[in-house]
Design an enzyme around this catalytic site. Structure first.
Site, mmCIF file in Angstrom:
data_model
loop_
_atom_site.group_PDB
_atom_site.id
_atom_site.type_symbol
_atom_site.label_atom_id
_atom_site.label_comp_id
_atom_site.label_asym_id
_atom_site.label_seq_id
_atom_site.Cartn_x
_atom_site.Cartn_y
_atom_site.Cartn_z
ATOM 1 N N VAL A 101 10.838 3.228 -11.324
ATOM 2 C CA VAL A 101 10.041 4.697 -11.564
ATOM 3 C C VAL A 101 11.061 5.797 -10.775
ATOM 4 C CG1 VAL A 101 7.979 5.849 -11.778
ATOM 5 C CG2 VAL A 101 8.319 3.210 -12.103
ATOM 6 N N LEU A 111 0.749 3.948 -1.635
ATOM 7 C CA LEU A 111 0.797 3.586 -3.244
ATOM 8 C C LEU A 111 0.812 4.618 -3.835
ATOM 9 C CD1 LEU A 111 -2.368 1.607 -4.853
ATOM 10 C CD2 LEU A 111 0.211 0.666 -4.265
ATOM 11 N N HIS A 112 1.989 4.330 -5.096
ATOM 12 C CA HIS A 112 3.122 5.428 -6.071
ATOM 13 C C HIS A 112 3.155 5.157 -7.031
ATOM 14 C CE1 HIS A 112 6.330 3.611 -5.345
ATOM 15 N NE2 HIS A 112 6.426 3.331 -4.379
ATOM 16 N N GLY A 136 0.735 -1.155 0.073
ATOM 17 C CA GLY A 136 -0.375 0.235 0.007
ATOM 18 C C GLY A 136 0.884 1.156 -0.098
ATOM 19 N N HIS A 150 3.802 1.864 -7.787
ATOM 20 C CA HIS A 150 3.078 0.453 -7.876
ATOM 21 C C HIS A 150 2.191 0.721 -9.107
ATOM 22 C CE1 HIS A 150 3.574 1.273 -3.413
ATOM 23 N NE2 HIS A 150 4.393 -0.068 -3.378
ATOM 24 N N GLN A 179 7.999 -9.696 7.639
ATOM 25 C CA GLN A 179 8.795 -8.992 6.978
ATOM 26 C C GLN A 179 10.025 -8.069 7.370
ATOM 27 O OE1 GLN A 179 6.595 -8.628 3.649
ATOM 28 N NE2 GLN A 179 7.944 -6.561 3.074
ATOM 29 N N GLN A 210 14.770 -8.952 -4.365
ATOM 30 C CA GLN A 210 13.685 -9.324 -3.698
ATOM 31 C C GLN A 210 12.989 -10.576 -4.419
ATOM 32 O OE1 GLN A 210 10.104 -7.534 -1.533
ATOM 33 N NE2 GLN A 210 9.462 -6.785 -3.718
ATOM 34 N N SER A 245 9.125 5.593 -3.355
ATOM 35 C CA SER A 245 9.306 4.732 -2.220
ATOM 36 C C SER A 245 8.294 4.273 -1.489
ATOM 37 C CB SER A 245 10.667 4.968 -1.520
ATOM 38 O OG SER A 245 10.099 4.154 -0.311
HETATM 39 P P1 AMP Z 1 6.240 -2.591 -1.989
HETATM 40 O O1 AMP Z 1 4.835 -1.734 -1.098
HETATM 41 O O2 AMP Z 1 7.424 -1.432 -0.838
HETATM 42 O O3 AMP Z 1 6.194 -3.639 -0.851
HETATM 43 O O4 AMP Z 1 6.312 -2.575 -2.984
HETATM 44 C C1 AMP Z 1 5.416 -3.292 -4.171
HETATM 45 C C2 AMP Z 1 6.154 -3.323 -5.663
HETATM 46 O O5 AMP Z 1 6.178 -1.991 -5.991
HETATM 47 C C3 AMP Z 1 7.127 -4.511 -5.138
HETATM 48 O O6 AMP Z 1 7.423 -5.545 -6.295
HETATM 49 C C4 AMP Z 1 8.483 -3.217 -6.032
HETATM 50 O O7 AMP Z 1 9.646 -3.565 -6.293
HETATM 51 C C5 AMP Z 1 6.898 -2.418 -6.345
HETATM 52 N N1 AMP Z 1 8.369 -0.674 -6.101
HETATM 53 C C6 AMP Z 1 7.636 0.119 -5.039
HETATM 54 N N2 AMP Z 1 8.588 1.438 -5.219
HETATM 55 C C7 AMP Z 1 8.963 1.272 -6.980
HETATM 56 C C8 AMP Z 1 9.702 2.162 -8.187
HETATM 57 N N3 AMP Z 1 9.724 3.020 -7.427
HETATM 58 N N4 AMP Z 1 9.123 1.419 -9.251
HETATM 59 C C9 AMP Z 1 8.599 0.434 -9.746
HETATM 60 N N5 AMP Z 1 8.531 -0.570 -9.110
HETATM 61 C C10 AMP Z 1 8.520 -0.041 -7.719
#
Ligand code: AMP
Length: 281
Positions: A177, A33-34, A31, A37, A61, A154, A186
């Site tokens: 991104v 979200l940006h 979640g 995501h 985790q 990961q 992030s």
């Molecule tokens: P998270 O919510 O941080 O667990 O991320 C969920 C998914 O989004 C994971 O597969 C991350 O690698 C991906 N993700 C997070 N930040 C980015 C980004 N800046 N660009 C591309 N994918 C991302």
């Protein structure tokens, strides 16, 4: 868009989709979200019939002194973004729904690729990731799952696990991104104040330095990684944790003679950030 809080409800909905001949895309997230995501969602929407987005901040985790309790959880805003991006089903279970008996007795452990970098600094982290991803894959079933290269290690862990366990999932990696100034998006960037956000640019600057060195012919991975580390260390307020140059198996090569990846982690104030860039030779 349907929102499911229970395993049973999501499974029933996906069974109906499959009976109607639909292929399933899956984007697991925590979640907040940006656009990173959303890029995964867009990839899924364009290549599968129905997209499932999971939102679950997985306690397994997070280490004891990490940011589990303060991790952002803006569910309403997330649902709006998900719907606008074309998600068909959101799976947003509670911790009790995912782990009804408390911490599960079963854990999935991937060897070797989990050992360096994040695995060395965050003991237990990848077991938590592998366990929850296995569980999510089991709940969602046959699908194409989209993961960001932002979490490079990961992605390697999830690919290894899916292959080793013959999970009915095709894992697709998607590019990082970034903000226009280079900062990788992030969910943790919301922790940064203005000065810290500026300092955080040293991570992507350091990676660009590493990529340039390899492109200019430097072949000793240790030379590259120490130059990358120094760019971050020179930035006040940034405490670098590692800079590594690795091959596809996440091993440091003796000599850089094939495509490699430069990865970094650093603390900016109390916020821990990671980033990486690839070099194609
Ligand atoms: P998270 O919510 O941080 O667990 O991320 C969920 C998914 O989004 C994971 O597969 C991350 O690698 C991906 N993700 C997070 N930040 C980015 C980004 N800046 N660009 C591309 N994918 C991302």
């Amino acid at each position: 868009m349907e929102v499911h809080n229970s395993v049973e409800s999501l499974r029933a909905a996906l069974a109906a989709e499959r009976r109607a001949g639909k292929s399933v895309g899956f984007v697991p997230t925590m979640g907040a979200l940006h656009a990173g995501h959303i890029s995964l969602v867009e990839r899924s929407v364009s290549s599968t019939d129905v997209t499932v987005l999971s939102i679950f901040v997985n306690p397994l985790q997070f280490g004891k002194n990490e940011d589990l309790s303060r991790y952002p959880r803006p569910l309403e805003a997330d649902l709006k973004l998900a719907e606008a991006a074309g998600v068909s089903h959101v799976f947003a279970p509670s911790v009790g729904e995912m782990y009804p008996g408390g911490e599960p007795l079963t854990s999935v452990h991937v060897a070797r690729v989990t050992e360096p970098m994040e695995g060395a600094l965050r003991p237990g982290h990848f077991d938590g990731v592998s366990t929850v991803v296995t569980k999510l894959f089991s709940i969602v079933g046959e699908c194409t799952a989209f993961f960001g290269e932002k979490d490079w290690q990961q992605l390697a862990v999830v690919r290894t696990m899916s292959t080793d366990l013959s999970l009915p999932v095709t894992v697709v990696g998607c590019p990082i991104v970034r903000e226009p100034d280079g900062l990788a998006l992030s969910s943790r960037n919301v922790y940064l104040d203005e000065a810290q956000r500026r300092a955080a640019l040293s991570l992507s600057a350091a990676l660009r330095r590493g990529v340039d060195l390899v492109k200019s012919g430097v072949r000793d991975p240790r030379k590259v990684s120490s130059a990358v580390f120094e760019v971050m260390a020179d930035e006040p307020g940034v405490d670098p944790q590692y800079a590594e140059v690795v091959d596809e198996l996440l091993q440091t090569p003796e000599v850089i003679d094939t495509n490699c990846r430069v990865l970094v982690a650093a603390k900016v104030g109390t916020t821990r950030l990671i980033d990486n860039m690839g070099v194609d030779l």
